[in-house]
Scaffold this motif. Structure first.
Motif, PDB file in Angstrom:
ATOM      1  N   UNK A 117       0.866  -1.187   0.000  1.00 19.12           N
ATOM      2  CA  UNK A 117       0.000   0.000   0.000  1.00 19.12           C
ATOM      3  C   UNK A 117       0.906   1.243   0.000  1.00 19.12           C
ATOM      4  N   UNK A 118       0.323   2.431  -0.187  1.00 21.31           N
ATOM      5  CA  UNK A 118       1.126   3.651  -0.311  1.00 21.31           C
ATOM      6  C   UNK A 118       1.626   4.210   1.015  1.00 21.31           C
ATOM      7  N   UNK A 119       1.036   3.754   2.095  1.00 21.87           N
ATOM      8  CA  UNK A 119       1.362   4.247   3.436  1.00 21.87           C
ATOM      9  C   UNK A 119       2.867   4.288   3.738  1.00 21.87           C
ATOM     10  N   UNK A 120       3.598   3.345   3.137  1.00 20.28           N
ATOM     11  CA  UNK A 120       5.009   3.183   3.505  1.00 20.28           C
ATOM     12  C   UNK A 120       5.939   4.185   2.836  1.00 20.28           C
ATOM     13  N   UNK A 121       5.461   4.789   1.730  1.00 20.56           N
ATOM     14  CA  UNK A 121       6.320   5.757   1.030  1.00 20.56           C
ATOM     15  C   UNK A 121       7.149   5.098  -0.053  1.00 20.56           C
ATOM     16  N   UNK A 122       7.682   5.950  -0.925  1.00 19.07           N
ATOM     17  CA  UNK A 122       8.351   5.493  -2.147  1.00 19.07           C
ATOM     18  C   UNK A 122       9.588   4.650  -1.881  1.00 19.07           C
ATOM     19  N   UNK A 128      10.371   2.636   0.652  1.00 19.26           N
ATOM     20  CA  UNK A 128      10.020   1.276   1.066  1.00 19.26           C
ATOM     21  C   UNK A 128       9.425   0.493  -0.106  1.00 19.26           C
ATOM     22  N   UNK A 129       8.544   1.150  -0.880  1.00 16.96           N
ATOM     23  CA  UNK A 129       7.915   0.443  -2.002  1.00 16.96           C
ATOM     24  C   UNK A 129       8.937   0.016  -3.053  1.00 16.96           C
ATOM     25  N   UNK A 130       9.978   0.848  -3.218  1.00 13.81           N
ATOM     26  CA  UNK A 130      11.035   0.491  -4.161  1.00 13.81           C
ATOM     27  C   UNK A 130      11.750  -0.777  -3.680  1.00 13.81           C
ATOM     28  N   UNK A 131      11.985  -0.820  -2.369  1.00 16.96           N
ATOM     29  CA  UNK A 131      12.654  -1.987  -1.774  1.00 16.96           C
ATOM     30  C   UNK A 131      11.768  -3.238  -1.899  1.00 16.96           C
ATOM     31  N   UNK A 132      10.459  -3.039  -1.705  1.00 12.88           N
ATOM     32  CA  UNK A 132       9.509  -4.159  -1.855  1.00 12.88           C
ATOM     33  C   UNK A 132       9.622  -4.755  -3.266  1.00 12.88           C
ATOM     34  N   UNK A 167       4.554  -4.176  -8.171  1.00 17.19           N
ATOM     35  CA  UNK A 167       3.879  -4.251  -6.866  1.00 17.19           C
ATOM     36  C   UNK A 167       2.526  -3.544  -6.947  1.00 17.19           C
ATOM     37  N   UNK A 168       1.494  -4.184  -6.410  1.00 14.61           N
ATOM     38  CA  UNK A 168       0.158  -3.575  -6.458  1.00 14.61           C
ATOM     39  C   UNK A 168      -0.157  -2.914  -5.120  1.00 14.61           C
ATOM     40  N   UNK A 169      -0.660  -1.682  -5.201  1.00 11.83           N
ATOM     41  CA  UNK A 169      -0.833  -0.886  -3.981  1.00 11.83           C
ATOM     42  C   UNK A 169      -2.216  -0.258  -3.855  1.00 11.83           C
ATOM     43  N   UNK A 170      -3.081  -0.459  -4.861  1.00  4.63           N
ATOM     44  CA  UNK A 170      -4.421   0.155  -4.837  1.00  4.63           C
ATOM     45  C   UNK A 170      -5.444  -0.868  -5.329  1.00  4.63           C
ATOM     46  N   UNK A 171      -6.722  -0.674  -4.981  1.00  5.59           N
ATOM     47  CA  UNK A 171      -7.766  -1.579  -5.501  1.00  5.59           C
ATOM     48  C   UNK A 171      -7.757  -1.640  -7.020  1.00  5.59           C
ATOM     49  N   UNK A 172      -7.515  -0.497  -7.661  1.00  6.06           N
ATOM     50  CA  UNK A 172      -7.532  -0.484  -9.130  1.00  6.06           C
ATOM     51  C   UNK A 172      -6.385  -1.308  -9.720  1.00  6.06           C
ATOM     52  N   UNK A 185       4.466  -8.601   1.052  1.00  7.15           N
ATOM     53  CA  UNK A 185       5.754  -8.272   1.676  1.00  7.15           C
ATOM     54  C   UNK A 185       5.509  -7.322   2.859  1.00  7.15           C
ATOM     55  N   UNK A 186       4.604  -6.363   2.620  1.00  6.06           N
ATOM     56  CA  UNK A 186       4.184  -5.460   3.696  1.00  6.06           C
ATOM     57  C   UNK A 186       2.704  -5.735   3.938  1.00  6.06           C
ATOM     58  N   UNK A 187       2.065  -4.878   4.682  1.00  6.69           N
ATOM     59  CA  UNK A 187       0.653  -5.030   4.957  1.00  6.69           C
ATOM     60  C   UNK A 187      -0.139  -4.429   3.794  1.00  6.69           C
ATOM     61  N   UNK A 188      -1.012  -5.247   3.193  1.00  5.85           N
ATOM     62  CA  UNK A 188      -1.814  -4.770   2.063  1.00  5.85           C
ATOM     63  C   UNK A 188      -3.273  -4.891   2.483  1.00  5.85           C
ATOM     64  N   UNK A 189      -3.878  -3.780   2.917  1.00  4.30           N
ATOM     65  CA  UNK A 189      -5.240  -3.881   3.466  1.00  4.30           C
ATOM     66  C   UNK A 189      -6.148  -4.639   2.505  1.00  4.30           C
ATOM     67  N   UNK A 190      -6.786  -5.689   3.010  1.00  9.17           N
ATOM     68  CA  UNK A 190      -7.333  -6.691   2.086  1.00  9.17           C
ATOM     69  C   UNK A 190      -8.668  -6.305   1.479  1.00  9.17           C
ATOM     70  N   UNK A 191      -9.316  -5.260   1.984  1.00  7.31           N
ATOM     71  CA  UNK A 191     -10.514  -4.796   1.278  1.00  7.31           C
ATOM     72  C   UNK A 191     -10.140  -4.355  -0.134  1.00  7.31           C
ATOM     73  N   UNK A 192      -8.878  -3.947  -0.290  1.00  4.28           N
ATOM     74  CA  UNK A 192      -8.395  -3.565  -1.623  1.00  4.28           C
ATOM     75  C   UNK A 192      -8.404  -4.749  -2.595  1.00  4.28           C
TER      76      UNK A 192
END
Ligand code: MN
Length: 498
Positions: free
Chosen positions: A12-17, A19-23, A49-54, A77-84
């Motif tokens: 998800x986007x919460x972690x910032x760019x 962290x997402x790059x590392x993911x 890496x997918x970070x949004x419902x879309x 790898x990180x927490x991906x809120x599953x409603x997404x």
């Protein structure tokens, strides 16, 4: 067509760019590791890496539409809120494996800090993803462990091969030469339901459809194939040129060429025969059926289209692995209390892929069916771990049954039995194994495999969302009977759960 598995990492986007790059880097490293591993036989393709419902919905829809994609591996790898994930999982029509791994194997005790904790969250992130799958009653394979571990990679390979089998199942065309054997119950079933559940397209033909092909086979083609038989098998003296049965062998060669052509022209990958429906044929196709099985076709005797389709699927799943797969039948018991076992065989049609040694080509009268003496390959099966697999139609669902076996050498020579056979010890014992199989309604026919293990079949049953029961060393009859009753209840209710 090439088959690949997509690797989709949730975040998800919460972690910032940063962290997402590392993911993304870590996910790509895992994919690279899988592709370099000899244990995984299917190419894994890294997906952003997918970070949004879309973006989740988009990757799921793209997977559906890509014919080379046989399934997905998902990892949080990180927490991906599953409603997404709800919309994506609702749309997804491909098999998927939920890998609960972690990039690092060990906790870096001395260095671990909050940045590390923000990046490496699969221990809880994969639980969030697990919940939404369970809440949506999704069948999926869950594999837990470090991604470099051999056992983890082996489970991934089993699942990948099952996904290949599932792909093969979709649209698998089965040709039936003749119908079901008259009055036989277990080989019957709902072919419309089988097409809806497994994707099998099952079509019946009269022998005249095959005879058209048989008539077109030239003598030169038959001679050429016979020469191949002499190269491949130990041919009995009376089957060779000048021998009294040579013509009977040539007839099977003619059948083999014609049947293969029929199958190629119609894109059939499995077939059935029936010795009650042989109008216009001189022999039951014995050698021809054995050779076609060895070439990768599924086969079922007496119109048994369910085992024919399963044999084809098992052959596709096990491609490149050691051990063969054959149509099989529990033929005769050996009830000696000191050494009980089952002799498995059929009238003729056992696949030489399970043979221990070079098969012998022989001709003998069948003693049933009133046709000419058919040519067949005679051999004993290889020994070792094996299992029988069968599919039956319970009326409101299909049930797949597995019984694990130890195949051993026959206890003595069988000089007067001119068929291929296998002698096995069924688990947990002859008495309880056979009783469990009979309580479960298992066919006398099965698909016998020395190449695969029960987990392939369990995965396959989950993909088809059909019942799976296993009879193995741990089977206890009283509990097994209860499981069958509970399953009856579950399959009355399961459609309303979804
Ligand atoms: Mn049979």
């Amino acid at each position: 067509m090439k088959s690949v598995v997509w690797f989709a990492t949730g975040s998800q986007h919460l972690y910032g760019a940063v962290t997402l790059k590392k993911v993304a880097e870590n996910s790509a490293a895992i994919v690279k590791g899988f592709n370099e591993s000899e244990k995984i036989s299917v190419e894994i393709v890294f997906k952003p890496v997918v970070t949004t419902p879309d973006s989740i919905l988009e990757v799921c829809k793209a997977a559906n539409n890509d014919d080379t994609c046989i399934g997905l591996i998902t990892w949080m790898h990180t927490f991906s809120p599953a409603k997404m994930w709800i919309a994506g999982l609702k749309a997804l029509q491909k098999p998927y494996l939920h890998l609960d791994t972690q990039f690092n194997r060990d906790i870096p005790w001395a260095e671990i800090d909050m940045d590390f904790m923000n990046l490496n969250q699969s221990a809880h992130g994969d639980r969030e993803f697990g919940f939404i799958n369970s809440r949506m009653r999704k069948n999926r394979k869950v594999v837990v462990g470090h991604w470099k571990e051999a056992g983890v990679q082996e489970q991934i390979d089993v699942w990948c091969r099952t996904a290949i089998g599932w792909k093969e199942s979709q649209g698998l065309k089965v040709a039936r030469f003749g119908d079901n054997m008259r009055e036989v119950a277990v080989t019957e079933g709902d072919k419309v339901e089988a097409q809806m559940v497994f994707g099998w397209q099952i079509s019946a033909f009269g022998t005249h459809d095959l005879i058209k092909y048989i008539d077109q086979v030239t003598d030169a083609e038959v001679e050429q194939l016979y020469a191949e038989y002499e190269q491949t098998y130990e041919v009995a003296a009376d089957c060779r040129k000048g021998g009294k049965y040579h013509q009977n062998v040539l007839i099977q060669a003619r059948y083999e060429i014609a049947m293969k052509r029929f199958m190629i022209n119609g894109n059939f990958k499995a077939f059935t025969t029936n010795f009650e429906n042989l109008a216009g044929l001189d022999q039951l196709p014995g050698l021809a059926s054995q050779r076609l099985m060895a070439a990768g076709y599924g086969f079922g005797a007496e119109g048994d289209w369910k085992q024919a389709a399963m044999l084809r699927i098992l052959k596709v799943m096990s491609e490149g692995k050691n051990g063969g797969n054959s149509f099989m039948e529990d033929y005769t018991y050996h009830f000696d209390p000191a050494n009980p076992g089952v002799l498995g065989s059929h009238m003729l049609e056992i696949c030489p892929s399970i043979a221990a040694r070079k098969p012998r080509l022989e001709v003998h009268p069948l003693g049933i069916g009133g046709k000419d003496a058919p040519a067949r390959l005679v051999f004993d099966s290889a020994t070792g771990d094996a299992m029988n697999v069968t599919v039956i139609d319970m009326g409101n669902r299909f049930r797949i049954i597995v019984n694990t076996l130890d195949v051993i050498e026959p206890l003595a020579a069988l000089p007067k039995l001119p068929v291929a056979c296998a002698f096995w010890k069924a688990h947990p014992s002859l008495a309880d194994g056979a009783a469990a199989w009979i309580y479960a309604g298992g066919t006398h026919h099965s698909v016998f495999t020395m190449a695969l293990t029960p987990d392939y079949i369990e995965n396959f049953a989950e993909l088809a969302d059909v019942e799976f029961v296993i009879i193995d060393k741990n089977t206890e009859l009283t509990a097994f009977k209860k499981e069958l009753k509970w399953n009856d209840l579950y399959y009355l209710l399961n459609k309303s759960l979804k």
